[in-house]
Design a protein around this motif. Structure first.
Motif, PDB file in Angstrom:
ATOM      1  N   GLY A  31       0.833  -1.209   0.000  1.00 50.73           N
ATOM      2  CA  GLY A  31       0.000   0.000   0.000  1.00 50.73           C
ATOM      3  C   GLY A  31       0.852   1.237   0.000  1.00 50.73           C
ATOM      4  N   HIS A  32       1.640   1.420   1.067  1.00 48.00           N
ATOM      5  CA  HIS A  32       2.590   2.542   1.093  1.00 48.00           C
ATOM      6  C   HIS A  32       3.634   2.335   0.005  1.00 48.00           C
ATOM      7  N   SER A  33       4.030   1.077  -0.190  1.00 51.62           N
ATOM      8  CA  SER A  33       4.871   0.656  -1.307  1.00 51.62           C
ATOM      9  C   SER A  33       4.415  -0.749  -1.688  1.00 51.62           C
ATOM     10  N   PRO A  34       4.779  -1.226  -2.867  1.00 54.94           N
ATOM     11  CA  PRO A  34       4.340  -2.568  -3.268  1.00 54.94           C
ATOM     12  C   PRO A  34       4.935  -3.691  -2.422  1.00 54.94           C
ATOM     13  N   ASP A  42      -4.571  10.054   3.977  1.00 49.47           N
ATOM     14  CA  ASP A  42      -4.277  10.025   2.548  1.00 49.47           C
ATOM     15  C   ASP A  42      -2.759  10.087   2.374  1.00 49.47           C
ATOM     16  N   ALA A  50       1.736   6.805  -1.347  1.00 50.86           N
ATOM     17  CA  ALA A  50       1.152   5.490  -1.643  1.00 50.86           C
ATOM     18  C   ALA A  50       0.764   5.398  -3.114  1.00 50.86           C
ATOM     19  N   PRO A  51       1.299   4.419  -3.848  1.00 52.52           N
ATOM     20  CA  PRO A  51       0.952   4.296  -5.258  1.00 52.52           C
ATOM     21  C   PRO A  51      -0.445   3.692  -5.477  1.00 52.52           C
ATOM     22  N   ASP A  52      -0.992   3.033  -4.442  1.00 53.17           N
ATOM     23  CA  ASP A  52      -2.279   2.355  -4.585  1.00 53.17           C
ATOM     24  C   ASP A  52      -3.101   2.558  -3.318  1.00 53.17           C
ATOM     25  N   ARG A  53      -3.970   3.546  -3.335  1.00 52.01           N
ATOM     26  CA  ARG A  53      -4.750   3.915  -2.152  1.00 52.01           C
ATOM     27  C   ARG A  53      -5.667   2.786  -1.686  1.00 52.01           C
ATOM     28  N   GLU A  54      -6.241   2.029  -2.609  1.00 51.65           N
ATOM     29  CA  GLU A  54      -7.124   0.916  -2.227  1.00 51.65           C
ATOM     30  C   GLU A  54      -6.334  -0.214  -1.578  1.00 51.65           C
ATOM     31  N   ALA A  55      -5.142  -0.494  -2.092  1.00 53.58           N
ATOM     32  CA  ALA A  55      -4.293  -1.524  -1.480  1.00 53.58           C
ATOM     33  C   ALA A  55      -3.886  -1.108  -0.072  1.00 53.58           C
ATOM     34  N   ARG A  71      -5.580   0.835   2.020  1.00 54.11           N
ATOM     35  CA  ARG A  71      -6.739   0.683   2.896  1.00 54.11           C
ATOM     36  C   ARG A  71      -6.969  -0.789   3.235  1.00 54.11           C
TER      37      ARG A  71
END
Length: 197
Positions: free
Chosen positions: A125-128, A157, A161-166, A168
């Motif tokens: 989320g914050h990173s892959p 927010d 984070a490259p992916d906000r849904e991931a 969360r």
């Protein structure tokens, strides 16, 4: 099924309480010591004002850098890994492998048990490549979550984070397993309804 480890024998200490530019004079990682079953580990030995901010509290616990058997890196951002080299005898764990000296052993972090009370899970989320260390202690499950949360206020927010849904989804997964969260750049906080998602 919960991600929480079955064992409850781990103990921990916060070696350095981190901060970010908005909460301190620069950026420093929250660095933690966790022990169970003969393992002595440091979680996220990242940026601090001085290596003594990590080694001094360890000495207060009666330990030297050579006593550390394992280093766990939540992800590969410099502010969370800068001082990993302080522990040359330690096995280093990340999202995909274990490293020791010149040995590289591939293994997925997802569900990996260091002991019955210490489990790694993937929490991107914050990173892959984010991972969380779940530690079963006598007082409950402590999640060493790296930058899933920088501090108790989130940020809700995360600007990197490259992916906000991931992010969360990973936060919800950790909250379902943990009683206490140790964030990447702040003091521990309760895993309750006030936690930013």
């Amino acid at each position: 099924m919960t991600d929480a480890p079955l064992g409850r024998s781990a103990t921990y200490a916060i070696l350095n309480t981190g901060y970010t530019g908005s909460t301190g004079p620069g950026v420093a990682a929250t660095v933690s010591y966790v022990t169970d079953g003969g393992r002595h580990m440091v979680f996220d030995p990242g940026m601090v004002a001085s290596p003594d901010d990590i080694l001094g509290p360890l000495a207060g616990l009666g330990l030297t850098a050579d006593d550390i058997t394992d280093v766990v890196l939540s992800h590969h951002h410099p502010d969370n890994i800068m001082n990993a080299g302080l522990f040359p005898r330690a096995r280093v764990h990340d999202h995909k492998a274990e490293y020791l000296g010149h040995a590289w052993h591939d293994r997925d972090a997802e569900g990996y048990e260091l002991t019955p009370s210490l489990r790694l899970i993937r929490t991107p989320g914050h990173s892959p490549e984010d991972i969380t260390l779940l530690a079963g202690t006598q007082s409950g499950v402590v999640a060493f979550a790296g930058d899933l949360w920088w501090h108790s206020q989130g940020p809700a927010d995360d600007p990197v984070a490259p992916d906000r849904e991931a992010l969360r989804a990973a936060r919800l997964r950790v909250l379902a397993a943990a009683d206490l969260i140790v964030p990447g750049h702040g003091a521990p906080f309760a895993a309750d309804g006030d936690v930013p998602l």
